[in-house]
Motif scaffolding. Sequence first.
Motif, PDB file in Angstrom:
ATOM      1  N   MET A   1     -49.032 -86.031 -41.380  1.00 14.56           N
ATOM      2  CA  MET A   1     -49.804 -85.188 -40.463  1.00 14.56           C
ATOM      3  C   MET A   1     -49.398 -85.463 -39.016  1.00 14.56           C
ATOM      4  N   MET A   2     -49.137 -86.730 -38.690  1.00 12.65           N
ATOM      5  CA  MET A   2     -48.679 -87.050 -37.336  1.00 12.65           C
ATOM      6  C   MET A   2     -47.287 -86.480 -37.099  1.00 12.65           C
ATOM      7  N   THR A   3     -46.428 -86.555 -38.114  1.00  9.69           N
ATOM      8  CA  THR A   3     -45.096 -85.965 -37.981  1.00  9.69           C
ATOM      9  C   THR A   3     -45.203 -84.460 -37.794  1.00  9.69           C
ATOM     10  N   GLU A   4     -46.112 -83.823 -38.532  1.00 14.36           N
ATOM     11  CA  GLU A   4     -46.348 -82.387 -38.369  1.00 14.36           C
ATOM     12  C   GLU A   4     -46.815 -82.082 -36.953  1.00 14.36           C
ATOM     13  N   TYR A   5     -47.748 -82.899 -36.459  1.00 12.35           N
ATOM     14  CA  TYR A   5     -48.285 -82.676 -35.111  1.00 12.35           C
ATOM     15  C   TYR A   5     -47.178 -82.734 -34.065  1.00 12.35           C
ATOM     16  N   LEU A   6     -46.350 -83.772 -34.134  1.00 10.12           N
ATOM     17  CA  LEU A   6     -45.294 -83.937 -33.137  1.00 10.12           C
ATOM     18  C   LEU A   6     -44.238 -82.842 -33.239  1.00 10.12           C
ATOM     19  N   LEU A   7     -43.961 -82.375 -34.454  1.00  4.78           N
ATOM     20  CA  LEU A   7     -43.002 -81.282 -34.601  1.00  4.78           C
ATOM     21  C   LEU A   7     -43.564 -79.991 -34.022  1.00  4.78           C
ATOM     22  N   LEU A   8     -44.798 -79.655 -34.377  1.00  9.99           N
ATOM     23  CA  LEU A   8     -45.401 -78.415 -33.877  1.00  9.99           C
ATOM     24  C   LEU A   8     -45.555 -78.458 -32.356  1.00  9.99           C
ATOM     25  N   GLU A   9     -45.816 -79.630 -31.815  1.00  9.01           N
ATOM     26  CA  GLU A   9     -45.881 -79.792 -30.359  1.00  9.01           C
ATOM     27  C   GLU A   9     -44.516 -79.496 -29.746  1.00  9.01           C
ATOM     28  N   ALA A  10     -43.459 -80.022 -30.357  1.00 12.44           N
ATOM     29  CA  ALA A  10     -42.106 -79.803 -29.846  1.00 12.44           C
ATOM     30  C   ALA A  10     -41.693 -78.340 -29.955  1.00 12.44           C
TER      31      ALA A  10
ATOM     32  N   SER B   1     -58.339 -83.258 -37.312  1.00 14.43           N
ATOM     33  CA  SER B   1     -59.072 -82.360 -36.424  1.00 14.43           C
ATOM     34  C   SER B   1     -58.192 -81.872 -35.278  1.00 14.43           C
ATOM     35  N   TYR B   2     -57.443 -82.789 -34.667  1.00 11.29           N
ATOM     36  CA  TYR B   2     -56.539 -82.403 -33.576  1.00 11.29           C
ATOM     37  C   TYR B   2     -55.433 -81.474 -34.086  1.00 11.29           C
ATOM     38  N   LEU B   3     -54.909 -81.770 -35.261  1.00  4.49           N
ATOM     39  CA  LEU B   3     -53.846 -80.932 -35.830  1.00  4.49           C
ATOM     40  C   LEU B   3     -54.351 -79.511 -36.058  1.00  4.49           C
ATOM     41  N   LEU B   4     -55.546 -79.387 -36.619  1.00  4.44           N
ATOM     42  CA  LEU B   4     -56.103 -78.063 -36.926  1.00  4.44           C
ATOM     43  C   LEU B   4     -56.491 -77.297 -35.668  1.00  4.44           C
ATOM     44  N   ASN B   5     -57.001 -78.007 -34.680  1.00  4.52           N
ATOM     45  CA  ASN B   5     -57.448 -77.334 -33.453  1.00  4.52           C
ATOM     46  C   ASN B   5     -56.298 -77.009 -32.502  1.00  4.52           C
ATOM     47  N   ASP B   6     -55.342 -77.928 -32.387  1.00  2.64           N
ATOM     48  CA  ASP B   6     -54.236 -77.726 -31.451  1.00  2.64           C
ATOM     49  C   ASP B   6     -53.135 -76.840 -32.026  1.00  2.64           C
ATOM     50  N   TYR B   7     -52.930 -76.937 -33.350  1.00  5.00           N
ATOM     51  CA  TYR B   7     -51.858 -76.163 -33.988  1.00  5.00           C
ATOM     52  C   TYR B   7     -52.354 -75.556 -35.304  1.00  5.00           C
ATOM     53  N   PRO B   8     -53.288 -74.611 -35.211  1.00  9.51           N
ATOM     54  CA  PRO B   8     -53.860 -74.000 -36.427  1.00  9.51           C
ATOM     55  C   PRO B   8     -52.820 -73.304 -37.294  1.00  9.51           C
ATOM     56  N   GLU B   9     -51.636 -73.031 -36.727  1.00 14.10           N
ATOM     57  CA  GLU B   9     -50.575 -72.393 -37.514  1.00 14.10           C
ATOM     58  C   GLU B   9     -50.103 -73.278 -38.663  1.00 14.10           C
ATOM     59  N   VAL B  10     -50.478 -74.563 -38.643  1.00 12.90           N
ATOM     60  CA  VAL B  10     -50.122 -75.443 -39.755  1.00 12.90           C
ATOM     61  C   VAL B  10     -50.690 -74.902 -41.071  1.00 12.90           C
ATOM     62  N   LEU B  11     -51.818 -74.188 -40.987  1.00 14.90           N
ATOM     63  CA  LEU B  11     -52.459 -73.646 -42.187  1.00 14.90           C
ATOM     64  C   LEU B  11     -51.634 -72.540 -42.844  1.00 14.90           C
ATOM     65  N   GLU B  12     -50.740 -71.924 -42.078  1.00 14.56           N
ATOM     66  CA  GLU B  12     -49.879 -70.895 -42.657  1.00 14.56           C
ATOM     67  C   GLU B  12     -48.967 -71.504 -43.722  1.00 14.56           C
ATOM     68  N   THR B  13     -48.683 -72.801 -43.582  1.00 15.91           N
ATOM     69  CA  THR B  13     -47.816 -73.488 -44.544  1.00 15.91           C
ATOM     70  C   THR B  13     -48.618 -74.274 -45.570  1.00 15.91           C
TER      71      THR B  13
ATOM     72  N   ASP C   1     -57.899 -74.827 -47.663  1.00 16.08           N
ATOM     73  CA  ASP C   1     -56.624 -74.320 -47.141  1.00 16.08           C
ATOM     74  C   ASP C   1     -55.739 -75.444 -46.591  1.00 16.08           C
ATOM     75  N   GLY C   2     -56.069 -76.681 -46.864  1.00 11.58           N
ATOM     76  CA  GLY C   2     -55.250 -77.817 -46.442  1.00 11.58           C
ATOM     77  C   GLY C   2     -55.913 -79.116 -46.893  1.00 11.58           C
ATOM     78  N   LEU C   3     -55.346 -80.282 -46.653  1.00 10.30           N
ATOM     79  CA  LEU C   3     -54.390 -80.402 -45.568  1.00 10.30           C
ATOM     80  C   LEU C   3     -53.232 -81.305 -45.992  1.00 10.30           C
ATOM     81  N   LYS C   4     -53.532 -82.508 -46.553  1.00 10.53           N
ATOM     82  CA  LYS C   4     -52.426 -83.406 -46.895  1.00 10.53           C
ATOM     83  C   LYS C   4     -52.842 -84.472 -47.903  1.00 10.53           C
ATOM     84  N   THR C   5     -52.024 -84.608 -48.926  1.00 14.00           N
ATOM     85  CA  THR C   5     -52.203 -85.695 -49.884  1.00 14.00           C
ATOM     86  C   THR C   5     -51.323 -86.874 -49.493  1.00 14.00           C
ATOM     87  N   GLY C   6     -51.617 -88.022 -50.075  1.00 16.58           N
ATOM     88  CA  GLY C   6     -50.777 -89.198 -49.851  1.00 16.58           C
ATOM     89  C   GLY C   6     -51.044 -90.222 -50.932  1.00 16.58           C
TER      90      GLY C   6
END
Length: 384
Positions: A3-12, A136-148, A184-189
Amino acid sequence: TKMMTEYLLLEAINEGRVKWDQEYSVSEYVWKISHDTNLSNVPLRRDGKYNIRELYQAMTIYSANAATIAIAETLAGSEENFVKMMNKKAEELGLKDFKFVNSSGLNNKDLKGFHHTGTEDEENVMSARATAMLASYLLNDYPEVLETTTIPKMTFREGTEDAIDMQNWNWMLPSLVYGFEGVDGLKTGTTEFAGYCFTGTAVRNGTRYITVIMNAKDESGKGTYKSRFDETKKMFNYAFSNFGKEELVPANYQVKGQKTLPVIKGKEDKVKIETKDPITMVVKNGEKENYKTKLVLDKEKLNDKGELTAPVKEGEKVGTLTIESSNEGDLEFLSEKGKNKIQVDVVAAEDIEKANWFVLMMRGIGSFFGNVFGGISSTVKGWF
């Protein structure tokens, strides 16, 4: 971790530092990890080139570890540099109780010797609260993550001899085996250290919940894929059945006993004050009455007597209104951002123009004689 990797990629991506169609050339590290069949992966060719979008999809849908490392190398040049970015971003977001040592979430001993020197036995660590905050930050800052994250199945490299079917590891998506309405999400581990984990999110009727399950076990005490979804289902059922959004304060609300503020040097001697916006909060069913309002006036706007000085403009902020619990203890929020949502501006509801010089002079004269007569009256009364 992903999720952190997703956040940093979507930010970039959002900042234009990386593009979706940008190509990545496979490093020896990524190539070796990608062919470990004991790990979640899509095999990558040593001489292959892959665009960032397909690597992101493999990471997000299929938890592909090598694809995740490839993204880290793209963003920072090396995974070691990327880990520094991860820890820095976590601090910026206000996360507590965390430590990132790689981009994928694997134990460093599984990284084929490519881990940083002296860190072979280290693992990424995050508390449940830190994980929820990140989600929460991932969903609020980059809601487009839910498209994937909502894609249940996808073919990696479709139409080529390298094609691989990817089923989303989130088996709670409505069309999959443990489907749950609204998920609609978010991540297993899953790691030996952390057990079976799942950060889930679901939305119904405009209300979204985030759940975090770590080291899930079934009734026999055994960790399984199903156990993490069973425990998540319990949490979602509890949330959707027992909580709901309530408007605790409407817009233009006036606090009882404090509906006006005194004004000096104005055509009127007081001004109406009210909330600019409503306050809506998720509360437990039947407990709406357990909350009260607290008005805090802006002392810099008031004189020593608690008065505003004209002119006062309609909509001018004079303080804030906050929600408090009627019971003992403060309300708890995942972050300061959430806490700020129960605070709204209190503003002047009307214009109060400054009185002209003649009116102010006459008021001064009247006040002077009023004080004189008041003094005489007190003196006379003192004689008797």
